[in-house]
Design a protein around this motif. Structure first.
Motif, PDB file in Angstrom:
ATOM      1  N   ASP A 260     -60.515  32.176  -2.470  1.00  0.00           N
ATOM      2  CA  ASP A 260     -59.321  31.632  -3.121  1.00  0.00           C
ATOM      3  C   ASP A 260     -58.110  32.517  -2.875  1.00  0.00           C
ATOM      4  OD1 ASP A 260     -60.379  29.313  -4.147  1.00  0.00           O
ATOM      5  OD2 ASP A 260     -60.921  30.199  -6.073  1.00  0.00           O
ATOM      6  N   ASP A 261     -58.295  33.836  -2.956  1.00  0.00           N
ATOM      7  CA  ASP A 261     -57.187  34.764  -2.720  1.00  0.00           C
ATOM      8  C   ASP A 261     -56.595  34.547  -1.330  1.00  0.00           C
ATOM      9  OD1 ASP A 261     -57.477  35.921  -5.228  1.00  0.00           O
ATOM     10  OD2 ASP A 261     -58.874  37.452  -4.494  1.00  0.00           O
ATOM     11  N   TYR A 263     -57.159  31.672   0.704  1.00  0.00           N
ATOM     12  CA  TYR A 263     -56.747  30.290   0.930  1.00  0.00           C
ATOM     13  C   TYR A 263     -55.398  29.987   0.278  1.00  0.00           C
ATOM     14  CZ  TYR A 263     -56.994  25.251   1.521  1.00  0.00           C
ATOM     15  OH  TYR A 263     -56.717  23.959   1.893  1.00  0.00           O
ATOM     16  N   PHE A 264     -55.205  30.456  -0.944  1.00  0.00           N
ATOM     17  CA  PHE A 264     -53.977  30.157  -1.678  1.00  0.00           C
ATOM     18  C   PHE A 264     -52.934  31.265  -1.558  1.00  0.00           C
ATOM     19  CE2 PHE A 264     -57.319  27.731  -3.974  1.00  0.00           C
ATOM     20  CZ  PHE A 264     -56.817  26.460  -3.741  1.00  0.00           C
ATOM     21  N   THR A 266     -50.120  33.877   0.401  1.00  0.00           N
ATOM     22  CA  THR A 266     -48.981  33.723   1.301  1.00  0.00           C
ATOM     23  C   THR A 266     -49.366  34.190   2.698  1.00  0.00           C
ATOM     24  OG1 THR A 266     -48.158  35.941   0.845  1.00  0.00           O
ATOM     25  CG2 THR A 266     -47.428  34.164  -0.634  1.00  0.00           C
ATOM     26  N   ARG A 377     -59.554  23.013   0.766  1.00  0.00           N
ATOM     27  CA  ARG A 377     -60.318  24.100   0.135  1.00  0.00           C
ATOM     28  C   ARG A 377     -61.814  23.833   0.158  1.00  0.00           C
ATOM     29  NH1 ARG A 377     -63.238  27.120  -1.169  1.00  0.00           N
ATOM     30  NH2 ARG A 377     -63.204  28.789  -2.729  1.00  0.00           N
ATOM     31  N   THR A 401     -58.052  29.660   7.579  1.00  0.00           N
ATOM     32  CA  THR A 401     -57.730  29.079   6.278  1.00  0.00           C
ATOM     33  C   THR A 401     -58.515  29.714   5.135  1.00  0.00           C
ATOM     34  OG1 THR A 401     -59.376  27.342   6.696  1.00  0.00           O
ATOM     35  CG2 THR A 401     -57.061  26.837   7.205  1.00  0.00           C
TER      36      THR A 401
END
Length: 447
Positions: A260-261, A263-264, A266, A377, A401
């Motif tokens: 998650d860090d 994928y989401f 910057t 995701r 990704t």
């Protein structure tokens, strides 16, 4: 085979290595909890039997991840398909614990994978290759089927199966330096043990290993042990092997939450992941292997021999036949050419690209500014329109990704669980819409 008579499945998996094996486990376990109807799945694998990096199952080599990062434990600690369950089944649980070691040998972990795979024999078609994935005739919406064309390798016969969910896990392709091709005396590490076993080992009096990663170091050590009569050269582009960072804080980059860090995050955050943590996995070697190889060269120096030589800051510029041997041209250093009996390139792999399988269908999925596939995701290719038929998931080829764990075992159980969750979620929607469920004519081996 026409669309009416084609077998229909909830899931079609392309490839049956650890990733799709873990998916089979997740579909079974999650399906029992979340669905009244069993999930019908079928997998197609080019190999004739289950195998994972068989050509690198070198003696005494160990896994670089904890045994707890198996096919299921991080998703379901009570799974009957865990490594601990395998040890219990094999009668070795107590003895393994007495080892006081988190890292089983690769051979034992491979036995574990085979043990799990044996439970899904009725879902797998070995010696089959998938030729193409395309929308079924007349498909106009996201709930319509895809057609997967499959060829049996033994007789080249072709059949078609249908599904709304395709999971691509075709593994990695061996990478060779530009202009250098494999041959009788030029090998890639992915074929190493097979090549070595069929070679006239007595005639291997001079060998070279090209690369700076774990595989290169392990093959170098294997040559030194197995060919006591041979000169062994390690050609390394860096100044010696670099140490793999497996310290606790660095290893957090492989935690499920790190996906998650990444994928989401910057663009700056993502770049920082690579800059700071690529030394956890790429072109690095475990501490014990580095120290062992260095100790060997030191002992040879003490005894006045030099059978194991490291050519640092050196690259291979060309490889060509030289009579019965192979001439390796080098850049940098005092040695410009080596005539060897075998040269092994441990130069890594290319990431999986599903475009070849998808053909024209690939145009219905979005790509980013760099030309890479956009991936949701849940590891699903992002469709260009809401009407794109079916769903295509990737097990691998998503480093851009999802980060470092895209092609690694570390996050395997959780990743497969997320894909299975996504598939089951869409199935619930389809059931609410009263679409016909997948009812294959024969849920079993097609070959």
């Amino acid at each position: 085979m026409d669309a009416v008579s084609a077998e229909v499945y909830d899931v079609v998996g392309i490839g049956f290595g650890p990733s799709n094996l873990s998916l089979a486990v997740a579909l079974e376990e999650l399906g029992q909890v979340r669905s009244e109807q069993p999930i019908s799945a079928v997998f197609f694998e080019r190999q004739e039997s289950f195998g994972w990096h068989r050509n690198m199952l070198l003696p005494s080599t160990t896994m670089q991840i904890s045994f707890l990062k198996d096919l299921a434990t991080f998703r379901n600690p009570t799974s009957k398909y865990s490594f601990v369950s395998y040890l219990h089944s094999a009668g070795r649980l107590a003895r393994f614990v007495n080892n006081q070691d988190f890292f089983p040998t690769r051979k034992e972990f491979h036995q574990y994978l085979e043990w799990v795979a044996s439970n899904f024999r009725d879902q797998v078609n070995f010696a089959h290759e998938v030729v193409s994935v395309r929308p079924a005739a007349g498909a106009t919406g996201p709930m319509d089927h895809l057609e997967v064309e499959v060829r049996r390798l033994s007789d080249r016969s072709v059949r078609v199966v249908r599904t709304r969910n395709v999971v691509v896990s075709t593994g990695l392709a061996a990478r060779m330096p530009d202009g250098i091709a494999r041959g009788e005396r030029v090998w890639h590490s992915s074929e190493f043990l097979t090549r070595f076993a069929t070679a006239d080992q007595a005639s291997l009096k001079s060998v070279a290993v090209v690369g700076a990663g774990q595989s290169a170091a392990e093959i170098t050590r294997f040559f030194h042990d197995s060919l006591p009569h041979a000169q062994v050269y390690a050609v390394i582009p860096s100044y010696g092997y670099a140490l793999a960072d497996d310290t606790p804080f660095a290893n957090q980059v492989f935690d499920p939450t790190a996906v998650d860090d990444y994928y989401f995050g910057t663009d700056t955050t993502r770049q920082a992941f690579w800059d700071y943590h690529k030394n956890t996995n790429y072109s690095v070697v475990d501490d014990d292997v580095i120290r062992d190889l260095y100790r060997r060269t030191y002992e040879e120096d003490v005894h006045g021999t030099s059978r194991l030589r490291f050519l640092n800051l050196t690259r291979v510029s060309a490889v060509e036949p030289a009579g019965a041997r192979t001439r390796v041209s080098l850049t940098h250093g005092d040695i410009k050419e080596l005539d060897v009996d075998a040269c092994v390139f441990a130069t890594g792999y290319h990431a999986m690209d599903p475009a070849g399988l998808l053909g024209d269908f690939d145009e219905q999925f979005l790509r980013d500014a760099r030309g890479a596939h956009q991936v949701a995701r849940d590891y699903r290719l992002v469709a260009a329109t809401p009407n794109t038929p079916g769903r295509v998931y990737l097990q691998g080829g998503t480093e851009h990704t999802h980060g470092l764990t895209s092609s690694l075992l570390s996050n395997l159980a959780v990743r497969s669980g997320e894909i299975a969750d996504s598939i089951l979620g869409f199935r619930l929607i389809e059931e609410e819409l009263e679409l016909p469920a997948a009812e294959p004519e024969t849920v079993g081996n097609l070959g």
